[in-house]
Enzyme design. Structure first.
Site, PDB file in Angstrom:
ATOM      1  N   THR A  30      41.225 -27.301 -70.276  1.00  0.00           N
ATOM      2  CA  THR A  30      40.565 -26.007 -68.926  1.00  0.00           C
ATOM      3  C   THR A  30      40.466 -24.779 -69.886  1.00  0.00           C
ATOM      4  O   THR A  30      39.449 -23.979 -68.698  1.00  0.00           O
ATOM      5  CB  THR A  30      41.328 -26.005 -67.742  1.00  0.00           C
ATOM      6  OG1 THR A  30      42.471 -25.664 -67.775  1.00  0.00           O
ATOM      7  CG2 THR A  30      42.022 -27.870 -67.265  1.00  0.00           C
ATOM      8  N   CYS A  34      48.082 -19.613 -68.258  1.00  0.00           N
ATOM      9  CA  CYS A  34      49.619 -20.135 -67.020  1.00  0.00           C
ATOM     10  C   CYS A  34      50.184 -18.505 -67.207  1.00  0.00           C
ATOM     11  O   CYS A  34      50.899 -18.921 -68.323  1.00  0.00           O
ATOM     12  CB  CYS A  34      49.349 -20.837 -66.059  1.00  0.00           C
ATOM     13  SG  CYS A  34      48.031 -21.859 -65.675  1.00  0.00           S
ATOM     14  N   CYS A  38      54.120 -21.612 -63.549  1.00  0.00           N
ATOM     15  CA  CYS A  38      52.731 -22.228 -62.612  1.00  0.00           C
ATOM     16  C   CYS A  38      53.078 -23.382 -61.791  1.00  0.00           C
ATOM     17  O   CYS A  38      53.717 -24.109 -62.015  1.00  0.00           O
ATOM     18  CB  CYS A  38      51.612 -22.473 -63.570  1.00  0.00           C
ATOM     19  SG  CYS A  38      50.033 -21.837 -62.888  1.00  0.00           S
ATOM     20  N   ARG A  63      40.809 -17.932 -69.500  1.00  0.00           N
ATOM     21  CA  ARG A  63      41.445 -16.451 -68.847  1.00  0.00           C
ATOM     22  C   ARG A  63      42.187 -17.135 -68.231  1.00  0.00           C
ATOM     23  O   ARG A  63      42.886 -18.116 -67.701  1.00  0.00           O
ATOM     24  CB  ARG A  63      39.541 -17.467 -67.629  1.00  0.00           C
ATOM     25  CG  ARG A  63      39.599 -18.552 -67.020  1.00  0.00           C
ATOM     26  CD  ARG A  63      38.208 -18.985 -66.360  1.00  0.00           C
ATOM     27  NE  ARG A  63      38.329 -20.371 -65.433  1.00  0.00           N
ATOM     28  CZ  ARG A  63      38.067 -21.554 -65.719  1.00  0.00           C
ATOM     29  NH1 ARG A  63      37.718 -21.321 -67.533  1.00  0.00           N
ATOM     30  NH2 ARG A  63      38.111 -22.106 -65.317  1.00  0.00           N
ATOM     31  N   CYS A  65      44.867 -18.134 -64.356  1.00  0.00           N
ATOM     32  CA  CYS A  65      44.915 -18.550 -63.314  1.00  0.00           C
ATOM     33  C   CYS A  65      44.697 -17.995 -63.038  1.00  0.00           C
ATOM     34  O   CYS A  65      45.791 -17.080 -62.027  1.00  0.00           O
ATOM     35  CB  CYS A  65      45.986 -19.875 -63.103  1.00  0.00           C
ATOM     36  SG  CYS A  65      46.655 -20.560 -62.447  1.00  0.00           S
ATOM     37  N   CYS A  68      48.416 -19.128 -60.198  1.00  0.00           N
ATOM     38  CA  CYS A  68      49.595 -18.238 -60.643  1.00  0.00           C
ATOM     39  C   CYS A  68      49.794 -16.552 -60.495  1.00  0.00           C
ATOM     40  O   CYS A  68      50.483 -16.187 -61.178  1.00  0.00           O
ATOM     41  CB  CYS A  68      50.795 -19.019 -61.531  1.00  0.00           C
ATOM     42  SG  CYS A  68      50.281 -18.494 -63.692  1.00  0.00           S
ATOM     43  N   ASP A 439      83.265   9.691 -69.805  1.00  0.00           N
ATOM     44  CA  ASP A 439      82.858   9.341 -68.507  1.00  0.00           C
ATOM     45  C   ASP A 439      83.977   8.636 -67.654  1.00  0.00           C
ATOM     46  O   ASP A 439      84.737   8.256 -68.246  1.00  0.00           O
ATOM     47  CB  ASP A 439      81.753   8.840 -67.874  1.00  0.00           C
ATOM     48  CG  ASP A 439      81.446   8.855 -66.746  1.00  0.00           C
ATOM     49  OD1 ASP A 439      80.429   9.842 -65.988  1.00  0.00           O
ATOM     50  OD2 ASP A 439      82.018   8.222 -65.635  1.00  0.00           O
TER      51      ASP A 439
END
Length: 505
Positions: A30, A34, A38, A63, A65, A68, A439
């Site tokens: 695709t 992601c 996702c 590119r 998603c 998500c 401390d």
């Protein structure tokens, strides 16, 4: 982690949100990348490949998603856990240094050649500083497009793009949508912010116990600079191009953040500093797993897992406050700091609360006679030495500083003992292994838990807690009945009691 194919596949198939930000999954069929968690059906393993950064995935032609939103994950905890060159570079890139000063400016701050920085960052992140900064600009642009009514031309320059064309091309390439299409996808009935304010969500890795985090910030708040108002911690910010105000409200699965900025170019830096302030990029599972191996700490971790280290939005500011608070109560330290702010701070208009000033810069403080300050002469000398080191560039307490070098330089200043140095290392430098064995609060907690209570013996025992001793300190402090361990529930600040003091400065 991205190089361990089988481990990454298991994380993706189980939709494990703990690994969001650690690596990114790119789907070969695709051309989408992601986050591991996702919600869509995981692709077949043979169709997966993994990248160490969103920038690397984008550079490889994938590119983001739309489901998500991998560009909005928590940051990798590595950059706040490590002190090496790449980690320091990543902290500076997140703070917008490349956008403001370019790669040469980044290299100058780190003390290496630009070529060496490029080579080191590319080898580990799969993308160089310019690509990482570009990915960050794309995320900033998306925030402004979807949550404000600013014109696209203003968004382009506010996000750090040099031209409208670069803005349009980047948004289309990263999100497969034009800027106008991104804005159109905002859900109906979800009003966009006006140009004066921005509301967004700051994600974090679960679990998170907000009580000590927000309680500490409120209990030590400087009047006029910080406050608890309407269920949120609010403070003023000094940013590269102007000033700002932020309101941070803890929610079950995120921190709600509302920002007022005088210059939208400071948005990236403001978000980065808010995340750093609240330690939101930490890996609580790794921290708590190690600390739970200590029998006396295990019940404390189980009771309130996911404690964070309250950090700061401005390193030099905190160093000044640490000097003001040496060997006095929390209330007295707030009083001293409040006077300093009223006398030398920059006035600011607060549209949503009662804040009045930005904390004065080291340059503003150095311009005034320290003899006018109502504090012992030795502490005035300590403050004067600190301001001189900060203003002449000899001491770097900003996000990209070298932790050990800063410790050495602080320790060389008059009046800086182990407690002050380690407090600054923990809160301002962000060293997750900073430890305060001198401390009194830590020593009393250790004694009550049956741990060694002398500094030397406790330090030896705490070797097993490395590299998370700053977090162990939060669990030790939480054993005391002290207001910094309780998050306020309304607009009334908690009563301030004397804070634990160091045996030495």
């Amino acid at each position: 982690m991205h190089s361990d194919f089988d481990a990454c596949v298991r994380a993706v198939q189980s939709k494990d949100a703990r690994f969001d930000g650690w690596f990114f999954t790119a789907v070969l069929t695709t051309r989408i990348y992601c986050r591991p968690s996702c919600p869509v059906v995981p692709p077949k393993p043979q169709n997966m490949t993994f990248y160490p950064s969103a920038a690397a995935a984008q550079q490889a032609g994938f590119r983001a998603c739309k489901r998500c939103r991998p560009d909005a994950t928590p940051g990798s905890p590595q950059w706040n856990e490590r002190a090496d060159l790449v980690a320091r570079a990543m902290r500076l890139i997140a703070d917008g240094v490349v956008d403001r000063e370019g790669v040469p400016g980044l290299a100058a701050r780190l003390g290496y050649s630009a070529r060496h920085i490029e080579r080191q960052v590319l080898a580990e992140l799969g993308a160089g500083p310019l690509a990482l900064a570009r990915a960050q600009r794309a995320q900033t642009a998306r925030l402004l497009i979807e949550t404000t009514t600013l014109p696209m031309s203003e968004i382009a320059f506010a996000a750090g793009f040099a031209s409208i064309r670069a803005f349009n091309d980047t948004v289309r390439e990263v999100f497969a949508l034009s800027p106008g299409d991104l804005r159109a996808r905002v859900a109906k009935g979800r009003p966009a912010a006006t140009s004066g304010a921005l509301s967004l969500r700051l994600p974090f890795r679960r679990p998170l116990t907000p009580d000590n985090l927000f309680g500490h910030l409120v209990a030590t708040a400087v009047p006029g600079v910080e406050e608890w108002h309407d269920g949120a911690y609010r403070r003023t910010l000094r940013l590269p191009n102007g000033t700002g105000i932020v309101a941070l409200r803890p929610e079950p699965d995120h921190v709600a953040c509302r920002l007022w900025l005088t210059d939208w170019r400071d948005l990236t830096q403001a978000i980065s500093r808010c995340r750093r302030l609240l330690d939101l990029d930490a890996d609580p599972v790794a921290v708590d797993s190690l600390l739970s191996e200590e029998p006396v700490l295990a019940p404390l971790v189980a009771k309130a897992p996911g404690r964070r280290v309250p950090r700061v939005a401005d390193g030099p500011e905190f160093a000044v406050r640490a000097v003001l608070g040496q060997q006095i109560s929390t209330a007295a330290a707030r009083t001293h700091a409040g006077r300093l702010v009223r006398a030398h701070g920059e006035p600011i208009t607060d549209p949503g609360g009662n804040l009045t000033h930005v904390f004065p810069s080291p340059e503003a403080l150095a311009a005034h006679d320290p003899e006018q300050l109502a504090m012992p002469r030795t502490r005035r000398a300590t403050l004067a030495a600190l301001l001189h080191a900060l203003t002449d560039g000899a001491l770097d307490l900003d996000v990209g500083s070298d932790w050990q070098q800063a410790r050495t330089q602080l320790a060389a200043l008059p009046g800086f003992g182990p407690w002050t140095v380690e407090t600054i290392a923990m809160r301002a430098l962000g060293d997750p292994d900073a430890f305060l064995p001198t401390d009194l609060g830590v020593r009393y907690a250790a004694r009550d838990l049956g741990l060694p209570s002398t500094p030397a013996a406790l330090t030896r025992h705490a070797d097993a807690w490395q590299p998370w001793r700053a977090y162990a300190t939060q669990y030790l402090w939480a054993t005391a009945d002290h207001p910094i361990n309780v998050m306020p529930r309304d607009d009334t600040p908690p009563a301030i009691q004397p804070a634990p003091m160091a045996a030495t400065r």
